[in-house]
Design a protein around this motif. Structure first.
Motif, PDB file in Angstrom:
ATOM      1  N   ASN A  87       0.828  -1.204   0.000  1.00  0.00           N
ATOM      2  CA  ASN A  87       0.000   0.000   0.000  1.00  0.00           C
ATOM      3  C   ASN A  87       0.867   1.260   0.000  1.00  0.00           C
ATOM      4  N   LEU A  88       1.906   1.266   0.854  1.00  0.00           N
ATOM      5  CA  LEU A  88       2.793   2.430   0.898  1.00  0.00           C
ATOM      6  C   LEU A  88       3.608   2.553  -0.382  1.00  0.00           C
ATOM      7  N   GLY A  89       4.072   1.442  -0.908  1.00  0.00           N
ATOM      8  CA  GLY A  89       4.819   1.479  -2.176  1.00  0.00           C
ATOM      9  C   GLY A  89       3.984   2.040  -3.305  1.00  0.00           C
ATOM     10  N   ASP A  90       2.732   1.599  -3.394  1.00  0.00           N
ATOM     11  CA  ASP A  90       1.832   2.112  -4.433  1.00  0.00           C
ATOM     12  C   ASP A  90       1.555   3.603  -4.228  1.00  0.00           C
ATOM     13  N   ALA A  91       1.397   4.015  -2.972  1.00  0.00           N
ATOM     14  CA  ALA A  91       1.144   5.430  -2.676  1.00  0.00           C
ATOM     15  C   ALA A  91       2.346   6.287  -3.074  1.00  0.00           C
ATOM     16  N   LEU A  92       3.551   5.806  -2.791  1.00  0.00           N
ATOM     17  CA  LEU A  92       4.754   6.554  -3.175  1.00  0.00           C
ATOM     18  C   LEU A  92       4.857   6.674  -4.689  1.00  0.00           C
ATOM     19  N   THR A  93       4.565   5.603  -5.394  1.00  0.00           N
ATOM     20  CA  THR A  93       4.624   5.640  -6.855  1.00  0.00           C
ATOM     21  C   THR A  93       3.616   6.640  -7.406  1.00  0.00           C
TER      22      THR A  93
END
Length: 196
Positions: A87-93
């Motif tokens: 979830n955090l990785g997708d948000a950063l992207t």
């Protein structure tokens, strides 16, 4: 330029054009002439809707802040689903593949713009400060669900996630991102000892 043609949401059209110029050519190329040319409108259109170019840029930054706030809602709603790391990785992207990195450079380089934003209540580094709030709220929701340790300092973790994310994406070609696994590896390292 043709006249008499109705423009749908001219402000958004100009903001999107400015974003394209900023991403493609950098903040030094961002002029009112470049924006109107990119938007395909007459030069005077921008000045009919904004007092001056700095006012236009301040409104652009505020608009992009609102986009982060919309993203924050979606991220918070993802709490309890998937993995925290993904979830955090997708948000950063999503955050850093947009204009966020370029906005930081723009605000840093333009004293008048920075002063206008501060005068209107925008504090910290625009977009990054709101992104840190977004991540802190998400991590708080995950903590409430037991997926983050109950004693985790989500505010500090959020600043670490956003700062590290900014470093991962800065200096890359606009619109490109690190590999998803690279992002998740970094997020995983930041969450060591707090993720459940």
């Amino acid at each position: 330029m043709p006249t008499g043609v109705a423009l749908r949401d001219v402000r958004e059209q100009l903001f999107d054009a400015a974003e394209r110029v900023l991403l493609r050519e950098g903040q030094n190329a961002l002029t009112s002439r470049a924006v109107t040319a990119e938007a395909g409108v007459a030069k005077g259109v921008l000045h009919r809707h904004f007092a001056d170019f700095d006012t236009f840029l301040a409104d652009l930054v505020r608009d992009r802040i609102r986009r982060v706030e919309h993203q924050a809602t979606a991220l918070r709603e993802s709490a309890g689903t998937g993995t925290v790391e993904r979830n955090l990785g997708d948000a950063l992207t999503t955050l850093f593949c947009s204009v966020a990195v370029a906005i930081v450079g723009l605000v840093t380089a333009r004293d008048t713009l920075r002063a206008m934003l501060r005068g209107s209540g925008v504090n910290g580094v625009p977009v990054l400060a709101e992104a840190a709030d977004m991540v802190a709220a998400y991590l708080g929701a995950e903590r409430d669900l037991g997926r983050i340790a109950p004693d985790a300092d989500v505010d500090t973790l959020a600043m670490m996630v956003i700062g590290t994310g900014h470093l991962l994406f800065a200096g890359r070609r606009p619109g490109t991102a690190p590999e998803a696994e690279e992002i998740r590896t970094v997020v995983r390292a930041l969450l060591i000892g707090v993720a459940r």
